[in-house]
Design a protein around this motif. Structure first.
Motif, PDB file in Angstrom:
ATOM      1  N   GLU A   1      72.076  56.480  35.586  1.00  0.00           N
ATOM      2  CA  GLU A   1      70.730  56.129  36.083  1.00  0.00           C
ATOM      3  C   GLU A   1      70.290  54.531  35.505  1.00  0.00           C
ATOM      4  OE1 GLU A   1      68.441  58.206  37.200  1.00  0.00           O
ATOM      5  OE2 GLU A   1      69.832  60.081  37.081  1.00  0.00           O
ATOM      6  N   LEU A   2      69.227  54.178  36.181  1.00  0.00           N
ATOM      7  CA  LEU A   2      68.964  52.687  35.983  1.00  0.00           C
ATOM      8  C   LEU A   2      68.380  52.516  34.536  1.00  0.00           C
ATOM      9  CD1 LEU A   2      67.887  51.289  39.287  1.00  0.00           C
ATOM     10  CD2 LEU A   2      70.017  51.046  38.362  1.00  0.00           C
ATOM     11  N   VAL A   3      68.466  51.607  33.849  1.00  0.00           N
ATOM     12  CA  VAL A   3      67.636  51.303  32.595  1.00  0.00           C
ATOM     13  C   VAL A   3      66.691  50.740  33.090  1.00  0.00           C
ATOM     14  CG1 VAL A   3      67.888  49.660  30.748  1.00  0.00           C
ATOM     15  CG2 VAL A   3      70.176  50.636  31.518  1.00  0.00           C
ATOM     16  N   PRO A   4      65.690  50.925  32.405  1.00  0.00           N
ATOM     17  CA  PRO A   4      64.070  50.565  32.478  1.00  0.00           C
ATOM     18  C   PRO A   4      64.005  49.202  33.077  1.00  0.00           C
ATOM     19  CG  PRO A   4      63.883  51.892  30.900  1.00  0.00           C
ATOM     20  CD  PRO A   4      65.353  51.679  31.155  1.00  0.00           C
ATOM     21  N   ASP A   5      63.203  48.886  33.988  1.00  0.00           N
ATOM     22  CA  ASP A   5      63.142  47.543  34.668  1.00  0.00           C
ATOM     23  C   ASP A   5      62.698  46.542  33.556  1.00  0.00           C
ATOM     24  OD1 ASP A   5      63.519  48.173  37.396  1.00  0.00           O
ATOM     25  OD2 ASP A   5      61.621  48.829  37.795  1.00  0.00           O
ATOM     26  N   ASP A   6      61.542  46.898  32.763  1.00  0.00           N
ATOM     27  CA  ASP A   6      61.128  46.022  31.834  1.00  0.00           C
ATOM     28  C   ASP A   6      62.451  45.393  30.899  1.00  0.00           C
ATOM     29  OD1 ASP A   6      61.032  48.292  30.863  1.00  0.00           O
ATOM     30  OD2 ASP A   6      59.576  47.891  29.584  1.00  0.00           O
ATOM     31  N   VAL A   7      63.111  46.329  30.378  1.00  0.00           N
ATOM     32  CA  VAL A   7      64.389  45.797  29.647  1.00  0.00           C
ATOM     33  C   VAL A   7      65.269  44.998  30.437  1.00  0.00           C
ATOM     34  CG1 VAL A   7      66.365  46.988  28.591  1.00  0.00           C
ATOM     35  CG2 VAL A   7      64.153  48.318  28.516  1.00  0.00           C
ATOM     36  N   VAL A   8      65.696  45.259  31.655  1.00  0.00           N
ATOM     37  CA  VAL A   8      66.740  44.470  32.151  1.00  0.00           C
ATOM     38  C   VAL A   8      65.979  43.162  32.793  1.00  0.00           C
ATOM     39  CG1 VAL A   8      68.342  45.997  32.905  1.00  0.00           C
ATOM     40  CG2 VAL A   8      66.466  46.116  34.333  1.00  0.00           C
ATOM     41  N   ILE A   9      64.641  43.133  33.083  1.00  0.00           N
ATOM     42  CA  ILE A   9      64.100  42.117  33.460  1.00  0.00           C
ATOM     43  C   ILE A   9      63.991  40.934  32.373  1.00  0.00           C
ATOM     44  CG2 ILE A   9      62.040  40.734  34.161  1.00  0.00           C
ATOM     45  CD1 ILE A   9      61.617  43.393  35.894  1.00  0.00           C
ATOM     46  N   GLY A  10      63.632  41.391  31.096  1.00  0.00           N
ATOM     47  CA  GLY A  10      63.886  40.782  29.891  1.00  0.00           C
ATOM     48  C   GLY A  10      65.009  40.247  29.636  1.00  0.00           C
ATOM     49  N   ILE A  11      65.992  41.218  29.596  1.00  0.00           N
ATOM     50  CA  ILE A  11      67.431  40.715  29.485  1.00  0.00           C
ATOM     51  C   ILE A  11      67.892  39.448  30.513  1.00  0.00           C
ATOM     52  CG2 ILE A  11      70.014  40.938  29.888  1.00  0.00           C
ATOM     53  CD1 ILE A  11      69.274  43.846  28.854  1.00  0.00           C
ATOM     54  N   ALA A  12      67.703  39.497  31.833  1.00  0.00           N
ATOM     55  CA  ALA A  12      67.855  38.410  32.705  1.00  0.00           C
ATOM     56  C   ALA A  12      67.198  37.430  32.533  1.00  0.00           C
ATOM     57  CB  ALA A  12      67.664  39.246  34.048  1.00  0.00           C
ATOM     58  N   ALA A  13      66.013  37.301  32.319  1.00  0.00           N
ATOM     59  CA  ALA A  13      65.125  36.241  32.268  1.00  0.00           C
ATOM     60  C   ALA A  13      65.451  35.263  31.047  1.00  0.00           C
ATOM     61  CB  ALA A  13      63.375  36.752  31.926  1.00  0.00           C
ATOM     62  N   GLU A  14      65.851  35.811  29.829  1.00  0.00           N
ATOM     63  CA  GLU A  14      66.253  35.046  28.600  1.00  0.00           C
ATOM     64  C   GLU A  14      67.712  34.331  29.136  1.00  0.00           C
ATOM     65  OE1 GLU A  14      65.209  34.495  25.779  1.00  0.00           O
ATOM     66  OE2 GLU A  14      63.216  35.351  26.771  1.00  0.00           O
ATOM     67  N   ARG A  15      68.455  35.282  29.854  1.00  0.00           N
ATOM     68  CA  ARG A  15      70.020  34.587  30.001  1.00  0.00           C
ATOM     69  C   ARG A  15      69.691  33.408  30.791  1.00  0.00           C
ATOM     70  NH1 ARG A  15      73.374  32.324  30.222  1.00  0.00           N
ATOM     71  NH2 ARG A  15      75.565  32.534  30.234  1.00  0.00           N
ATOM     72  N   LEU A  16      68.822  33.499  32.260  1.00  0.00           N
ATOM     73  CA  LEU A  16      68.839  32.287  32.782  1.00  0.00           C
ATOM     74  C   LEU A  16      67.944  31.307  32.352  1.00  0.00           C
ATOM     75  CD1 LEU A  16      67.424  34.612  35.993  1.00  0.00           C
ATOM     76  CD2 LEU A  16      69.707  33.390  35.795  1.00  0.00           C
TER      77      LEU A  16
ATOM     78  N   PHE B   1      72.107  42.546  39.005  1.00  0.00           N
ATOM     79  CA  PHE B   1      70.757  42.259  39.035  1.00  0.00           C
ATOM     80  C   PHE B   1      70.286  41.346  40.135  1.00  0.00           C
ATOM     81  CE2 PHE B   1      67.116  39.835  37.512  1.00  0.00           C
ATOM     82  CZ  PHE B   1      66.184  40.817  36.959  1.00  0.00           C
ATOM     83  N   PRO B   2      69.136  41.652  40.430  1.00  0.00           N
ATOM     84  CA  PRO B   2      68.029  42.901  40.471  1.00  0.00           C
ATOM     85  C   PRO B   2      68.787  44.001  41.257  1.00  0.00           C
ATOM     86  CG  PRO B   2      67.257  41.322  42.243  1.00  0.00           C
ATOM     87  CD  PRO B   2      68.609  40.462  41.769  1.00  0.00           C
ATOM     88  N   ARG B   3      68.302  45.197  40.886  1.00  0.00           N
ATOM     89  CA  ARG B   3      68.752  46.481  41.185  1.00  0.00           C
ATOM     90  C   ARG B   3      67.631  47.254  41.792  1.00  0.00           C
ATOM     91  NH1 ARG B   3      73.591  47.087  38.062  1.00  0.00           N
ATOM     92  NH2 ARG B   3      74.641  49.021  38.948  1.00  0.00           N
ATOM     93  N   THR B   4      66.163  46.781  41.523  1.00  0.00           N
ATOM     94  CA  THR B   4      65.086  47.506  42.286  1.00  0.00           C
ATOM     95  C   THR B   4      64.263  46.470  42.687  1.00  0.00           C
ATOM     96  OG1 THR B   4      63.839  47.298  40.215  1.00  0.00           O
ATOM     97  CG2 THR B   4      65.141  49.051  40.144  1.00  0.00           C
ATOM     98  N   LEU B   5      63.157  46.604  43.392  1.00  0.00           N
ATOM     99  CA  LEU B   5      62.083  45.742  43.965  1.00  0.00           C
ATOM    100  C   LEU B   5      61.114  45.144  42.886  1.00  0.00           C
ATOM    101  CD1 LEU B   5      60.754  47.674  47.341  1.00  0.00           C
ATOM    102  CD2 LEU B   5      61.919  45.185  47.047  1.00  0.00           C
ATOM    103  N   LYS B   6      61.197  45.986  41.846  1.00  0.00           N
ATOM    104  CA  LYS B   6      60.130  45.160  40.674  1.00  0.00           C
ATOM    105  C   LYS B   6      61.167  44.353  39.961  1.00  0.00           C
ATOM    106  CE  LYS B   6      56.994  46.566  36.983  1.00  0.00           C
ATOM    107  NZ  LYS B   6      57.649  47.503  35.862  1.00  0.00           N
ATOM    108  N   GLN B   7      62.548  44.548  39.954  1.00  0.00           N
ATOM    109  CA  GLN B   7      63.260  43.405  39.335  1.00  0.00           C
ATOM    110  C   GLN B   7      63.543  42.305  40.092  1.00  0.00           C
ATOM    111  OE1 GLN B   7      67.098  45.067  38.141  1.00  0.00           O
ATOM    112  NE2 GLN B   7      66.361  47.120  37.268  1.00  0.00           N
ATOM    113  N   ALA B   8      63.457  42.353  41.387  1.00  0.00           N
ATOM    114  CA  ALA B   8      63.662  41.432  42.289  1.00  0.00           C
ATOM    115  C   ALA B   8      62.160  40.480  42.126  1.00  0.00           C
ATOM    116  CB  ALA B   8      63.882  41.740  43.710  1.00  0.00           C
ATOM    117  N   GLU B   9      61.129  41.082  41.781  1.00  0.00           N
ATOM    118  CA  GLU B   9      59.997  40.342  41.860  1.00  0.00           C
ATOM    119  C   GLU B   9      59.834  39.636  40.386  1.00  0.00           C
ATOM    120  OE1 GLU B   9      57.468  43.536  44.612  1.00  0.00           O
ATOM    121  OE2 GLU B   9      57.028  43.408  42.407  1.00  0.00           O
ATOM    122  N   GLY B  10      60.667  40.221  39.454  1.00  0.00           N
ATOM    123  CA  GLY B  10      60.606  39.676  38.095  1.00  0.00           C
ATOM    124  C   GLY B  10      61.554  38.735  38.049  1.00  0.00           C
TER     125      GLY B  10
END
Ligand code: ADP
Ligand code: ZN
Length: 218
Positions: A57-72, A86-95
């Motif tokens: 399953e996918l890890v929740p969006d807020d968790v992965v968006i946080g990880i990616a944003a920090e890394r970037l 990443f991204p893997r959902t529309l919400k993540q793409a917007e994030g």
């Protein structure tokens, strides 16, 4: 070069990312790798993520968006990056859009690795990973010289818990439902480029070199 690699699990995104990162000297950012590292370290993030990952399953969006944003935000991403998984959902793409806006950046190209289901299943269920250095093998396509042992470091090879057939099938369903809509999202933005994930490693790498020069990214 600021890239996003999109495609089903087993499309070869990780394999190409590693090669491209070396060729073009940009960091390879895999949310899957970052999450697995957290699991290994026993970090609280890892504890939260593991149950999702093991089920495919996918890890929740807020968790992965946080990880990616920090890394970037890190300095090594200034000259570009390769986002893998990443991204893997529309919400993540917007994030991601938000995060990039925040650092005055954007995406040059989204490579969509179009891949047949059977190819993906065969690649994933046959994949073996070195416990020590993380190098990926395949029992048929990229076998190690000695069964179960890494050519590069002598480490032990193992099968990822999410690479069993049942979990692989679930990952593919999750991909169809949650990630596929991103194709239209990036098509609309005019940054999507479709390539065949069915090609072998070298063939696909050659195709990508051409794509980059045509897009004047190199
Ligand atoms: P693959 O692309 O082969 O499925 P990854 O290593 O990218 O493998 O991801 C493994 C697992 O990590 C996923 O099944 C999911 O649970 C989690 N994961 C990785 N990236 C994301 C993401 N962007 N959003 C949600 N979960 C993710
Ligand atoms: Zn190794």
């Amino acid at each position: 070069m600021r890239l996003v690699l999109l495609g089903p699990p087993g499309a070869g995104k990780g394999t190409q990312s590693v090669i491209l990162a070396k060729q073009y000297k940009v960091p390879h950012i895999s949310t899957g790798d970052i999450l697995r590292e957290s699991v290994k370290n026993g970090a609280s993030l890892g504890l939260k993520a593991k149950s999702y990952m093991d089920k495919g399953e996918l890890v929740p969006d807020d968790v992965v968006i946080g990880i990616a944003a920090e890394r970037l935000k890190m300095a090594d991403c200034k000259g570009g990056f390769i986002l893998d998984g990443f991204p893997r959902t529309l919400k993540q793409a917007e994030g991601l859009d938000e995060a990039l806006k925040g650092i005055g950046s954007g995406i040059d190209l989204v490579l969509y690795f179009e891949t047949g289901e059977q190819v993906a299943i065969t690649r994933l269920t046959g994949r073996r990973v070195c416990r020590k250095c993380g190098f990926n093998y395949h029992i048929k396509n990229i076998p190690p010289k000695k069964e179960g042992i890494c050519d590069k470091c002598g480490g032990e090879l193992f099968q990822r818990p999410d690479d069993t057939e049942t979990t692989v099938r679930n990952r593919l369903v999750v991909y169809e439902q949650q990630t596929k809509p991103l194709i239209a999202y990036y098509e609309k933005k005019g940054v999507l480029k479709k390539v065949s994930g069915d090609l072998d490693v070298q063939e696909l790498n050659d195709v990508l070199s051409k794509v980059f020069s045509e897009a004047q990214l190199v």
